[in-house]
Design a protein around this motif. Structure first.
Motif, PDB file in Angstrom:
ATOM      1  N   ARG A  51      22.799  -8.242 -27.786  1.00 65.98           N
ATOM      2  CA  ARG A  51      22.431  -9.395 -28.618  1.00 65.98           C
ATOM      3  C   ARG A  51      23.642 -10.207 -29.085  1.00 65.98           C
ATOM      4  NH1 ARG A  51      17.605  -9.723 -31.952  1.00 65.98           N
ATOM      5  NH2 ARG A  51      17.426  -7.660 -31.073  1.00 65.98           N
ATOM      6  N   PRO A  52      24.692  -9.591 -29.653  1.00 68.03           N
ATOM      7  CA  PRO A  52      25.850 -10.386 -30.090  1.00 68.03           C
ATOM      8  C   PRO A  52      26.521 -11.141 -28.938  1.00 68.03           C
ATOM      9  CG  PRO A  52      25.992  -8.174 -31.002  1.00 68.03           C
ATOM     10  CD  PRO A  52      24.855  -8.184 -30.025  1.00 68.03           C
ATOM     11  N   VAL A  53      26.532 -10.528 -27.765  1.00 63.13           N
ATOM     12  CA  VAL A  53      27.110 -11.186 -26.594  1.00 63.13           C
ATOM     13  C   VAL A  53      26.299 -12.429 -26.248  1.00 63.13           C
ATOM     14  CG1 VAL A  53      27.587 -10.933 -24.130  1.00 63.13           C
ATOM     15  CG2 VAL A  53      28.013  -9.031 -25.679  1.00 63.13           C
ATOM     16  N   ALA A  54      24.982 -12.288 -26.259  1.00 65.88           N
ATOM     17  CA  ALA A  54      24.100 -13.420 -25.959  1.00 65.88           C
ATOM     18  C   ALA A  54      24.263 -14.524 -26.998  1.00 65.88           C
ATOM     19  CB  ALA A  54      22.655 -12.951 -25.903  1.00 65.88           C
ATOM     20  N   GLU A  55      24.374 -14.147 -28.259  1.00 68.78           N
ATOM     21  CA  GLU A  55      24.553 -15.144 -29.315  1.00 68.78           C
ATOM     22  C   GLU A  55      25.865 -15.901 -29.139  1.00 68.78           C
ATOM     23  OE1 GLU A  55      24.029 -12.867 -32.904  1.00 68.78           O
ATOM     24  OE2 GLU A  55      21.852 -12.763 -32.627  1.00 68.78           O
TER      25      GLU A  55
ATOM     26  N   VAL B 285      21.852  -4.931 -16.771  1.00 70.94           N
ATOM     27  CA  VAL B 285      22.417  -5.702 -17.877  1.00 70.94           C
ATOM     28  C   VAL B 285      22.156  -7.191 -17.667  1.00 70.94           C
ATOM     29  CG1 VAL B 285      24.583  -6.386 -18.998  1.00 70.94           C
ATOM     30  CG2 VAL B 285      24.132  -3.968 -18.519  1.00 70.94           C
ATOM     31  N   LYS B 286      22.330  -7.656 -16.454  1.00 72.26           N
ATOM     32  CA  LYS B 286      22.079  -9.067 -16.137  1.00 72.26           C
ATOM     33  C   LYS B 286      20.623  -9.437 -16.442  1.00 72.26           C
ATOM     34  CE  LYS B 286      22.300 -12.389 -12.348  1.00 72.26           C
ATOM     35  NZ  LYS B 286      22.664 -12.592 -10.935  1.00 72.26           N
ATOM     36  N   GLN B 287      19.686  -8.574 -16.084  1.00 75.56           N
ATOM     37  CA  GLN B 287      18.268  -8.843 -16.340  1.00 75.56           C
ATOM     38  C   GLN B 287      17.977  -8.951 -17.828  1.00 75.56           C
ATOM     39  OE1 GLN B 287      15.985  -5.905 -14.221  1.00 75.56           O
ATOM     40  NE2 GLN B 287      16.135  -7.015 -12.296  1.00 75.56           N
ATOM     41  N   VAL B 288      18.603  -8.117 -18.640  1.00 77.29           N
ATOM     42  CA  VAL B 288      18.402  -8.204 -20.088  1.00 77.29           C
ATOM     43  C   VAL B 288      18.967  -9.520 -20.614  1.00 77.29           C
ATOM     44  CG1 VAL B 288      19.006  -7.200 -22.325  1.00 77.29           C
ATOM     45  CG2 VAL B 288      18.313  -5.708 -20.439  1.00 77.29           C
ATOM     46  N   LEU B 289      20.155  -9.880 -20.154  1.00 78.95           N
ATOM     47  CA  LEU B 289      20.779 -11.125 -20.634  1.00 78.95           C
ATOM     48  C   LEU B 289      19.977 -12.355 -20.209  1.00 78.95           C
ATOM     49  CD1 LEU B 289      24.537 -10.246 -20.069  1.00 78.95           C
ATOM     50  CD2 LEU B 289      23.389 -10.573 -22.277  1.00 78.95           C
ATOM     51  N   THR B 290      19.463 -12.360 -18.985  1.00 77.56           N
ATOM     52  CA  THR B 290      18.695 -13.525 -18.518  1.00 77.56           C
ATOM     53  C   THR B 290      17.265 -13.518 -19.033  1.00 77.56           C
ATOM     54  OG1 THR B 290      18.113 -12.414 -16.443  1.00 77.56           O
ATOM     55  CG2 THR B 290      20.071 -13.845 -16.423  1.00 77.56           C
TER      56      THR B 290
ATOM     57  N   TYR C  92      17.362 -12.490 -23.472  1.00 75.52           N
ATOM     58  CA  TYR C  92      18.221 -13.367 -24.266  1.00 75.52           C
ATOM     59  C   TYR C  92      18.400 -14.771 -23.683  1.00 75.52           C
ATOM     60  CZ  TYR C  92      19.131  -9.082 -26.798  1.00 75.52           C
ATOM     61  OH  TYR C  92      18.986  -7.934 -27.526  1.00 75.52           O
ATOM     62  N   GLN C  93      17.750 -15.053 -22.561  1.00 76.15           N
ATOM     63  CA  GLN C  93      17.704 -16.400 -21.978  1.00 76.15           C
ATOM     64  C   GLN C  93      19.080 -17.005 -21.663  1.00 76.15           C
ATOM     65  OE1 GLN C  93      14.509 -17.783 -21.229  1.00 76.15           O
ATOM     66  NE2 GLN C  93      14.077 -15.641 -21.647  1.00 76.15           N
ATOM     67  N   ILE C  94      19.983 -16.201 -21.135  1.00 77.14           N
ATOM     68  CA  ILE C  94      21.278 -16.701 -20.670  1.00 77.14           C
ATOM     69  C   ILE C  94      21.115 -17.057 -19.190  1.00 77.14           C
ATOM     70  CG2 ILE C  94      23.732 -16.167 -20.333  1.00 77.14           C
ATOM     71  CD1 ILE C  94      22.799 -16.283 -23.297  1.00 77.14           C
ATOM     72  N   ALA C  95      21.545 -18.239 -18.791  1.00 74.21           N
ATOM     73  CA  ALA C  95      21.385 -18.702 -17.413  1.00 74.21           C
ATOM     74  C   ALA C  95      22.124 -17.785 -16.437  1.00 74.21           C
ATOM     75  CB  ALA C  95      21.895 -20.133 -17.279  1.00 74.21           C
ATOM     76  N   ALA C  96      21.447 -17.388 -15.376  1.00 75.06           N
ATOM     77  CA  ALA C  96      22.016 -16.466 -14.392  1.00 75.06           C
ATOM     78  C   ALA C  96      23.301 -16.998 -13.765  1.00 75.06           C
ATOM     79  CB  ALA C  96      20.985 -16.166 -13.302  1.00 75.06           C
ATOM     80  N   GLN C  97      23.415 -18.311 -13.610  1.00 72.97           N
ATOM     81  CA  GLN C  97      24.621 -18.876 -12.993  1.00 72.97           C
ATOM     82  C   GLN C  97      25.862 -18.705 -13.862  1.00 72.97           C
ATOM     83  OE1 GLN C  97      21.750 -20.423 -13.569  1.00 72.97           O
ATOM     84  NE2 GLN C  97      22.005 -22.593 -14.008  1.00 72.97           N
ATOM     85  N   ARG C  98      25.682 -18.340 -15.118  1.00 74.24           N
ATOM     86  CA  ARG C  98      26.823 -18.087 -16.010  1.00 74.24           C
ATOM     87  C   ARG C  98      27.300 -16.643 -15.927  1.00 74.24           C
ATOM     88  NH1 ARG C  98      25.443 -19.854 -21.874  1.00 74.24           N
ATOM     89  NH2 ARG C  98      27.635 -19.316 -22.129  1.00 74.24           N
ATOM     90  N   LEU C  99      26.583 -15.811 -15.182  1.00 75.25           N
ATOM     91  CA  LEU C  99      26.874 -14.381 -15.119  1.00 75.25           C
ATOM     92  C   LEU C  99      27.473 -14.003 -13.771  1.00 75.25           C
ATOM     93  CD1 LEU C  99      23.526 -13.097 -16.659  1.00 75.25           C
ATOM     94  CD2 LEU C  99      25.610 -13.769 -17.845  1.00 75.25           C
ATOM     95  N   GLN C 100      28.573 -13.270 -13.803  1.00 77.32           N
ATOM     96  CA  GLN C 100      29.191 -12.758 -12.588  1.00 77.32           C
ATOM     97  C   GLN C 100      29.086 -11.238 -12.615  1.00 77.32           C
ATOM     98  OE1 GLN C 100      33.380 -13.557 -12.221  1.00 77.32           O
ATOM     99  NE2 GLN C 100      33.541 -12.435 -10.309  1.00 77.32           N
TER     100      GLN C 100
END
Length: 125
Positions: free
Chosen positions: A42-46, A82-87, A90-98
């Motif tokens: 959560r803090p990372v997503a925020e 982890v990527k699935q939880v963030l996207t 927490y609605q973080i765009a997949a293109q921002r994740l490596q």
């Protein structure tokens, strides 16, 4: 160089390069995140939402249990979890994740601290 954002401070600040913001841990042979480990993201997503130009590096590790091929695949599955939880959550765009699966260390052990995924936030240039 790109610097990560630290989740360990009340106000996000850019700190030493390659310092993980958060580490999530897994059971031996598992790529399933517990609810507690998902909440650590959560803090990372925020921070990612506060710094919309930033990118996140997701690095997966395993202990030395099992074959190299199995551990590389497991490291990748852990990164994807982890990527699935963030996207998803927490609605973080997949293109921002490596995603960068690392696998087991050069000196394998059965240490629970090795069964992890580290997430680092990198500032926009």
């Amino acid at each position: 160089p790109i610097s990560p954002v630290s989740a360990h401070r009340a106000t996000p600040a850019f700190v030493a390069e390659n310092e993980p913001v958060v580490s999530t841990y897994f059971a031996t042979g598992s790529a399933t995140l517990s609810a507690e480990e998902m909440d650590k993201l959560r803090p990372v997503a925020e921070m990612a939402k506060t710094h919309p130009g930033s990118t996140l590096l997701i690095q997966g590790y395993t202990d030395g249990t099992g074959s190299m091929v199995r551990n590389k695949a497991l490291a990748e599955k852990r990164c994807e979890a982890v990527k699935q939880v963030l996207t998803g959550r927490y609605q973080i765009a997949a293109q921002r994740l490596q995603v960068a699966p690392v696998g087991p260390p050069a000196r394998p052990g059965r240490d629970a601290l090795l069964r992890r995924v580290d997430v680092t936030i990198h500032a926009a240039r």
